[in-house]
Design an enzyme around this catalytic site. Sequence first.
Site, short mmCIF file in Angstrom:
data_model
loop_
_atom_site.label_atom_id
_atom_site.label_comp_id
_atom_site.label_asym_id
_atom_site.label_seq_id
_atom_site.Cartn_x
_atom_site.Cartn_y
_atom_site.Cartn_z
N CYS A 83 -16.55 -8.17 6.12
CA CYS A 83 -16.52 -8.51 7.54
C CYS A 83 -16.79 -7.23 8.34
O CYS A 83 -16.84 -6.15 7.75
CB CYS A 83 -15.16 -9.14 7.91
SG CYS A 83 -13.86 -7.93 8.25
N LYS B 276 -5.77 7.36 12.16
CA LYS B 276 -6.11 7.91 10.84
C LYS B 276 -6.52 9.37 10.94
O LYS B 276 -7.32 9.73 11.81
CB LYS B 276 -7.24 7.09 10.23
CG LYS B 276 -6.84 5.63 10.03
CD LYS B 276 -7.95 4.80 9.44
CE LYS B 276 -7.45 3.40 9.11
NZ LYS B 276 -8.52 2.54 8.57
N ARG C 57 -1.38 6.80 9.61
CA ARG C 57 -1.31 6.28 8.23
C ARG C 57 -1.57 7.37 7.20
O ARG C 57 -1.48 8.55 7.50
CB ARG C 57 -2.33 5.16 8.11
CG ARG C 57 -2.02 4.02 9.06
CD ARG C 57 -3.11 3.03 9.01
NE ARG C 57 -2.72 1.78 9.65
CZ ARG C 57 -3.27 0.63 9.33
NH1 ARG C 57 -4.18 0.54 8.39
NH2 ARG C 57 -2.88 -0.47 9.95
N CYS D 101 -13.97 -1.72 6.31
CA CYS D 101 -13.05 -0.99 5.42
C CYS D 101 -13.78 -0.15 4.37
O CYS D 101 -13.19 0.77 3.81
CB CYS D 101 -12.10 -1.96 4.75
SG CYS D 101 -11.09 -2.87 5.93
N ARG E 173 0.86 -1.19 0.00
CA ARG E 173 0.00 0.00 0.00
C ARG E 173 0.89 1.24 0.00
O ARG E 173 1.84 1.32 0.77
CB ARG E 173 -0.86 -0.03 1.26
CG ARG E 173 -1.93 1.00 1.33
CD ARG E 173 -2.68 0.91 2.65
NE ARG E 173 -3.57 -0.23 2.75
CZ ARG E 173 -4.12 -0.64 3.90
NH1 ARG E 173 -3.85 -0.02 5.03
NH2 ARG E 173 -4.94 -1.67 3.91
N CYS F 284 -15.42 -3.13 -0.17
CA CYS F 284 -14.04 -3.39 0.26
C CYS F 284 -13.45 -4.55 -0.55
O CYS F 284 -14.17 -5.25 -1.26
CB CYS F 284 -14.01 -3.71 1.75
SG CYS F 284 -14.60 -5.37 2.10
N CYS G 4 -7.96 -10.77 1.15
CA CYS G 4 -8.03 -10.34 2.55
C CYS G 4 -8.16 -11.53 3.48
O CYS G 4 -9.12 -12.30 3.39
CB CYS G 4 -9.22 -9.40 2.74
SG CYS G 4 -9.37 -8.92 4.47
N LYS H 108 -3.67 1.36 14.93
CA LYS H 108 -3.64 2.29 13.79
C LYS H 108 -4.26 3.63 14.14
O LYS H 108 -5.12 3.72 15.04
CB LYS H 108 -4.36 1.66 12.61
CG LYS H 108 -5.80 1.27 12.91
CD LYS H 108 -6.53 0.74 11.70
CE LYS H 108 -6.15 -0.66 11.31
NZ LYS H 108 -7.06 -1.30 10.35
#
Length: 576
Positions: free
Chosen positions: A471, A207, A142, A475, A73, A426, A432, A205
């Site tokens: 899931c 953001k 990120r 995302c 990424r 997603c 994934c 994470k």
Amino acid sequence: MSNTLSPLEDIKLKSRHLRGTIEDGLANPLTGAISDDDTKLLKFHGSYMQDDRDIRDERRRQKLEPAYAFMIRARLPGGVVTPQQWLAFDDIARTYASRGLRITTRQTFQWHGIIKRRLKATMQDINKTMATTIAACGDINRQVVCSVNPLLSNQHALVQKWAQALSDHFIPRTRAYHEIWLDGEKITDEPEHEPIYGDTYLPRKFKIGIALPPFNDIDVFAQDLGLIAIIEKGVLQGFNVTIGGGMGATHGDPSTYPRLGSLIGFVPPEQVIAVAEAVVTLQRDYGNRVERQHARLKYTIDSKGLDWFAEQIEARSGITLQALRPYHFEHNGDRYGWHQGEDGQWHLGLYIDAGRLWDTEESQLQTGVREIAKILKGEFRMTCNQNLVIANVHAQDRNTIDSLVHDYGLDGYKSYSGIRRFSIACVALPTCGLAMAESERYAPVLLPKLESMLDRHGLLHEPIVLRISGCPNGCSRPYLGEIALVGRAIGRYDLRLGADFTGERLNTLYRENMDEVGILEALDTLFEKWASERESDEKFGDFLIRQGTLAAPSQQLIPIVLDRNATHMPRVVARS
Ligand code: SRM
Ligand code: SF4
């Protein structure tokens, strides 16, 4: 409850600032994998180890190791890419990756399917384009996202500058990335210092995103730290600050939940980095390092209290948050077609199915954008809805670009339904590792069925925000969909309904664990009602709430439409 730190904390601590044994793992020819601990560290370098889940069972039967490959990424603040970079990224996709270029919901690229022995060369080629992948994943700040507003090109430039500055400010200082991928020399044996993150980086994470009203295309309330730009007479006044947004949840665990960011005040531009640093370091110091499922900033804020957290930001930064400024969002989707910016340049918004640009027997989308890159004098901007803007085009170049868009089938935006134009899916299967159901590959199956139903009810061109996730990690930011499918198992989804059209209200669970037949039946009934009983221009999510199909939303923002000079303007906006 145990107070033992999560095992990942130990891995980070002992990693010598993200080195671990990644280099040894890359050099080991006996396996296509790297060690489990190193996969955790590799994320900080912008890469995930995955395996092709379509052939996982078959490989197991054949007693072969899984078909390991790596996803990479990029970190591209605000999603801005020059034509030269695009061509290089496209080359990288063709040389090393297996599924073309994938625009993500945080307006950057992912390349999938890169095998271990080509990982280093891929990283090097990305770096040659003056881009990086560092901190695109991992427990760290990120990709910083930023609204892509083709109408307000001058204002976009003002906020894009801050997206870049914030991104740069939070880049980790470790030289590990240079040493491992770019053959950088080890400069000194002195221990390195991470002034913002410390030795164990963040608990989870983090953001950051900047929205430019009236568009909330980045879903600012889904960010850990969201900034709403306030611009008056062409001058950036500063930002309303929201903290604690996040989507991820776990099925069956009510202690995990999606949460909208809370508005805590306004800061002028020159104070925004100090405030951001205070938020990040508070999360570093107070975030939950024992249970990773409760480690995001949203849980830190909910356990410590919003007022406490806002006071700590002020104490740490030495900055007093000012009263919130009024703002207004129209929607959280993208604008398609040609728009002329304030400076006279033109911008073309293109819809890309689930962000995937990949040549197949049926279409040549990847090649189409490549051909545009060859002649483009402006730049590309990727959006958080997985779409693409061809930006800063001179009027005289529009026809050439239009021809290419038409020839390569990139002009779907002209005819697509309202629901398709506002849909995100997603990645999910086959790459994934966390996917429970299909998403990107299911969208093209589901959308025509929804479209035919909507057409029957005379609603084909009504915009509806649709989000599909494989899931509950969220995302595609499904908890902000007027309609959302959240994967539970192959072919089964939770159906969630009732978010608003602007990304300011979460949806609620309508039916659990449904198959496609059940989902379509439920929606058909609701579309019929909406068509016949809606108030003029009433959006689907709003209709479901007003008319009582859904309970009152769990969390909704109080609109900030107050007199700018009023003394009673709130600083922290409390919500139930
Ligand atoms: Fe995500 C994990 C893909 C945006 C919440 N996400 C993953 C992983 C890496 C699976 C994994 O950990 O093994 C997925 C890789 C799939 C693949 O094969 O490529 C993945 N996430 C994506 C992307 C590519 C989805 C897309 O279709 O575009 C997006 C890449 C963004 C980027 O460029 O940086 C992506 N992920 C998001 C978003 C949306 C956003 O940030 O605006 C969210 C919800 C917002 C949030 O963070 O709260 C999101 N991803 C998650 C979570 C749940 C985090 C949590 O708080 O619980 C996970 C799982 C985890 O971290 O444990 C996850
Ligand atoms: Fe994978 Fe789940 Fe994210 Fe979809 S929502 S990409 S299935 S982690």
